[in-house]
Write an enzyme that holds these catalytic residues in place. Structure first.
Site, mmCIF file in Angstrom:
data_model
loop_
_atom_site.group_PDB
_atom_site.id
_atom_site.type_symbol
_atom_site.label_atom_id
_atom_site.label_comp_id
_atom_site.label_asym_id
_atom_site.label_seq_id
_atom_site.Cartn_x
_atom_site.Cartn_y
_atom_site.Cartn_z
ATOM 1 N N SER A 79 -20.074 22.428 -5.129
ATOM 2 C CA SER A 79 -21.136 21.452 -5.363
ATOM 3 C C SER A 79 -21.191 20.451 -4.217
ATOM 4 O O SER A 79 -20.162 20.127 -3.606
ATOM 5 C CB SER A 79 -20.810 20.713 -6.660
ATOM 6 N N TYR B 110 -14.867 16.178 -12.825
ATOM 7 C CA TYR B 110 -15.648 17.392 -12.527
ATOM 8 C C TYR B 110 -15.678 17.652 -11.019
ATOM 9 O O TYR B 110 -15.385 18.760 -10.556
ATOM 10 C CB TYR B 110 -17.084 17.254 -13.069
ATOM 11 N N LYS C 89 -13.932 20.807 -8.322
ATOM 12 C CA LYS C 89 -14.570 21.615 -7.274
ATOM 13 C C LYS C 89 -13.769 21.522 -5.975
ATOM 14 O O LYS C 89 -13.558 22.515 -5.295
ATOM 15 C CB LYS C 89 -16.018 21.143 -7.051
HETATM 16 P P1 NAD Z 1 -23.947 26.669 -17.139
HETATM 17 O O1 NAD Z 1 -23.144 25.849 -18.068
HETATM 18 O O2 NAD Z 1 -25.366 26.980 -17.513
HETATM 19 O O3 NAD Z 1 -23.212 28.062 -16.863
HETATM 20 C C1 NAD Z 1 -21.811 28.192 -16.866
HETATM 21 C C2 NAD Z 1 -21.464 29.364 -17.767
HETATM 22 O O4 NAD Z 1 -20.058 29.547 -17.775
HETATM 23 C C3 NAD Z 1 -21.892 29.161 -19.219
HETATM 24 O O5 NAD Z 1 -22.649 30.282 -19.643
HETATM 25 C C4 NAD Z 1 -20.577 29.043 -19.987
HETATM 26 O O6 NAD Z 1 -20.684 29.598 -21.285
HETATM 27 C C5 NAD Z 1 -19.631 29.825 -19.105
HETATM 28 N N1 NAD Z 1 -18.219 29.436 -19.157
HETATM 29 C C6 NAD Z 1 -17.690 28.182 -19.029
HETATM 30 N N2 NAD Z 1 -16.340 28.257 -19.079
HETATM 31 C C7 NAD Z 1 -16.024 29.571 -19.222
HETATM 32 C C8 NAD Z 1 -14.806 30.282 -19.322
HETATM 33 N N3 NAD Z 1 -13.621 29.662 -19.290
HETATM 34 N N4 NAD Z 1 -14.850 31.623 -19.469
HETATM 35 C C9 NAD Z 1 -16.033 32.287 -19.506
HETATM 36 N N5 NAD Z 1 -17.217 31.667 -19.422
HETATM 37 C C10 NAD Z 1 -17.204 30.323 -19.282
HETATM 38 O O7 NAD Z 1 -23.893 25.972 -15.702
HETATM 39 P P2 NAD Z 1 -24.692 26.279 -14.365
HETATM 40 O O8 NAD Z 1 -25.609 25.148 -14.096
HETATM 41 O O9 NAD Z 1 -25.228 27.657 -14.403
HETATM 42 O O10 NAD Z 1 -23.513 26.163 -13.316
HETATM 43 C C11 NAD Z 1 -22.811 27.309 -12.842
HETATM 44 C C12 NAD Z 1 -21.739 26.850 -11.871
HETATM 45 O O11 NAD Z 1 -22.347 26.141 -10.809
HETATM 46 C C13 NAD Z 1 -20.699 25.901 -12.468
HETATM 47 O O12 NAD Z 1 -19.438 26.198 -11.919
HETATM 48 C C14 NAD Z 1 -21.174 24.545 -12.009
HETATM 49 O O13 NAD Z 1 -20.126 23.621 -11.924
HETATM 50 C C15 NAD Z 1 -21.737 24.870 -10.634
HETATM 51 N N6 NAD Z 1 -22.727 23.884 -10.173
HETATM 52 C C16 NAD Z 1 -23.814 23.612 -10.954
HETATM 53 C C17 NAD Z 1 -24.743 22.646 -10.517
HETATM 54 C C18 NAD Z 1 -25.927 22.282 -11.375
HETATM 55 O O14 NAD Z 1 -26.517 21.232 -11.125
HETATM 56 N N7 NAD Z 1 -26.341 23.107 -12.347
HETATM 57 C C19 NAD Z 1 -24.544 21.995 -9.301
HETATM 58 C C20 NAD Z 1 -23.440 22.317 -8.523
HETATM 59 C C21 NAD Z 1 -22.536 23.275 -8.977
HETATM 60 N N1 UFG Z 2 -31.715 10.307 -12.934
HETATM 61 C C1 UFG Z 2 -32.480 9.384 -13.604
HETATM 62 N N2 UFG Z 2 -32.639 9.516 -14.956
HETATM 63 C C2 UFG Z 2 -32.048 10.528 -15.668
HETATM 64 C C3 UFG Z 2 -31.265 11.468 -14.971
HETATM 65 C C4 UFG Z 2 -31.106 11.329 -13.601
HETATM 66 O O1 UFG Z 2 -33.026 8.465 -12.996
HETATM 67 O O2 UFG Z 2 -32.208 10.581 -16.895
HETATM 68 C C5 UFG Z 2 -31.580 10.201 -11.466
HETATM 69 C C6 UFG Z 2 -30.155 10.005 -10.982
HETATM 70 O O3 UFG Z 2 -29.826 8.654 -10.964
HETATM 71 C C7 UFG Z 2 -30.203 10.661 -9.598
HETATM 72 C C8 UFG Z 2 -31.225 11.777 -9.769
HETATM 73 O O4 UFG Z 2 -32.007 11.426 -10.905
HETATM 74 O O5 UFG Z 2 -30.707 9.743 -8.648
HETATM 75 C C9 UFG Z 2 -30.598 13.141 -9.992
HETATM 76 O O6 UFG Z 2 -29.678 13.066 -11.080
HETATM 77 P P1 UFG Z 2 -29.045 14.370 -11.759
HETATM 78 O O7 UFG Z 2 -28.193 13.922 -12.880
HETATM 79 O O8 UFG Z 2 -30.121 15.358 -12.059
HETATM 80 O O9 UFG Z 2 -28.186 15.018 -10.572
HETATM 81 P P2 UFG Z 2 -26.963 14.416 -9.727
HETATM 82 O O10 UFG Z 2 -27.383 14.456 -8.297
HETATM 83 O O11 UFG Z 2 -26.486 13.141 -10.272
HETATM 84 O O12 UFG Z 2 -25.820 15.495 -10.011
HETATM 85 C C10 UFG Z 2 -26.071 16.896 -9.941
HETATM 86 C C11 UFG Z 2 -25.156 17.629 -10.918
HETATM 87 C C12 UFG Z 2 -23.743 17.513 -10.469
HETATM 88 C C13 UFG Z 2 -23.597 17.957 -9.068
HETATM 89 C C14 UFG Z 2 -24.535 17.206 -8.160
HETATM 90 C C15 UFG Z 2 -24.485 17.736 -6.745
HETATM 91 O O13 UFG Z 2 -25.282 17.082 -12.213
HETATM 92 O O14 UFG Z 2 -22.951 18.374 -11.270
HETATM 93 O O15 UFG Z 2 -25.875 17.354 -8.640
HETATM 94 O O16 UFG Z 2 -24.732 19.101 -6.750
HETATM 95 F F1 UFG Z 2 -22.330 17.739 -8.649
#
Ligand code: NAD
Ligand code: UFG
Length: 329
Positions: A124, A148, A152
């Site tokens: 991330s 969290y 990572k």
């Molecule tokens: P998500 O929660 O939709 O998907 C994660 C999946 O992993 C889920 O289906 C959950 O059931 C499964 N899971 C969790 N723990 C498990 C375990 N121990 N064994 C088997 N399955 C398990 O999340 P996502 O948004 O698709 O994110 C996927 C990956 O990308 C994560 O590692 C997350 O940290 C990373 N990531 C997401 C974002 C974001 O904004 N969505 C940003 C940066 C990184």
């Molecule tokens: N925000 C609002 N109102 C809300 C939600 C978010 O104003 O209800 C704002 C936040 O302050 C930020 C922007 O919208 O300025 C984006 O916020 P998000 O929560 O959508 O995303 P973040 O950038 O805070 O974090 C996300 C994921 C993290 C990840 C990060 C970098 O949630 O897991 O992106 O990849 F680590």
């Protein structure tokens, strides 16, 4: 290639599974469904008209992972499985450290045991902490503000050390910026449980009337309109980035930013969403959210040069596809 996709029933994993299947790869998903639904597996098959194998197992469970590896001959693993709610990680740090780092170690261990040499990891942009934008892969990682984010950083280190000790092991650390949107069919997308933490799912729920109004966390940041700036990337572009990373993977550790390289403010996203979809998103400005940074966007030149990958979809498509999914849910 035969690819093990952990967390493949989740948001990013399901879109990536679609792209993998459409590129002709065999997909084996393992997911414990702790944050996803079994229907997503059927939707992936429906979109691609292809079959896949699904295991409902926990990837921290060594016996289960060993059994899955012994049943197949994988060419690579894409490890999405993990918990991702920043606020929850502050409240329950052990839950996050355990799931996110043990899963990485168990998968790396069984890759080595079964001779699987390709590993793609979901990292991330949060690992950059408060570096100056744009974030470049060579930057020193700064402390993140929550467990969290630390999971990572730790997982990146674990995989880097495993690759150092095993010279034919190939690792791609993909640092995602802010994934939004959905598959254009509207069949799969982001469907968080309860009240969303992230901006786009919150916007779609407000537009739909399921939530009363958006709270914008701060308009006094040093950004053009004072609201937070992020690099939103369409989830299908992100999914395509994984396939590019996998297909180009060579031994050693490779780090890539997956973003668009363009920062968008909260207000800009709200206005674009309203305009593209012809809906209103009532909002109020409230105080800053603890732990938020002012700006986050990627330098995307490395992924372009080495993977031949760039994000193709713009902010309007992200807004359109997020709304289409919300309306179908
Ligand atoms: P998500 O929660 O939709 O998907 C994660 C999946 O992993 C889920 O289906 C959950 O059931 C499964 N899971 C969790 N723990 C498990 C375990 N121990 N064994 C088997 N399955 C398990 O999340 P996502 O948004 O698709 O994110 C996927 C990956 O990308 C994560 O590692 C997350 O940290 C990373 N990531 C997401 C974002 C974001 O904004 N969505 C940003 C940066 C990184
Ligand atoms: N925000 C609002 N109102 C809300 C939600 C978010 O104003 O209800 C704002 C936040 O302050 C930020 C922007 O919208 O300025 C984006 O916020 P998000 O929560 O959508 O995303 P973040 O950038 O805070 O974090 C996300 C994921 C993290 C990840 C990060 C970098 O949630 O897991 O992106 O990849 F680590």
């Amino acid at each position: 290639m035969h690819i093990l996709v952990t967390g493949g029933a989740g948001y990013i994993g399901s879109h990536t599974s679609v792209v993998l299947l459409e590129a002709g790869h065999e997909v084996i998903i393992v997911d414990n469904l702790s944050n996803s639904k079994i229907e997503t597996i059927d939707r992936i098959k429906q979109i691609t008209k292809k079959e896949l194998i699904f295991y409902q197992e926990d990837v921290t469970d060594e016996a289960a992972v060993d059994a899955i590896f012994s049943n197949h001959s994988f060419d690579g693993v894409i490890h999405f499985a993990g918990f991702k709610a920043v606020g929850e990680s502050v409240e329950f740090p052990l839950k996050y450290y355990y799931n996110n780092t043990v899963s990485t170690m168990v998968l790396a261990k069984y890759c080595l045991k079964y001779g699987v040499k390709q590993f793609v990891f979901s990292s991330s942009a949060t690992v950059y902490g408060e570096n100056d934008v744009p974030f470049v892969e060579t930057m020193e990682l700064l402390p993140t503000t929550n467990p969290y984010g630390e999971t990572k950083v730790i997982s990146e280190r674990i995989l880097t050390d495993v690759a150092k000790a095993n010279r034919d092991f190939a690792v791609s650390l993909l640092r995602y910026f802010n994934p939004v949107g959905a598959h254009e069919s509207g069949l799969i997308g982001e469907d968080p449980r309860g009240i969303p933490n992230n901006l786009m799912p919150y916007i779609t729920k407000v537009a739909k009337g399921k939530l009363e109004k958006l709270r914008i966390f701060g308009n006094d940041y040093p950004t053009p309109d004072g609201t937070g700036v992020r690099d939103y990337i369409h989830v299908m572009d992100l999914a395509e980035g994984h396939v590019a990373a996998l297909e180009k993977l060579t031994p050693g550790v490779h780090v890539y930013n997956l973003g668009t390289g363009r920062g968008i403010s909260v207000l800009e996203l709200v206005k674009t969403f309203e305009e593209v979809n012809g809906v209103k998103v009532p909002y109020e400005i409230v105080g800053r959210r603890p732990g938020d940074i002012a700006e986050s966007y990627a330098d995307v030149s490395k992924a372009k040069a080495e993977l031949g990958w760039t994000a193709k979809r713009g902010i309007r498509e992200m807004c359109r596809d997020a709304w289409r999914y919300e309306c179908g849910v």
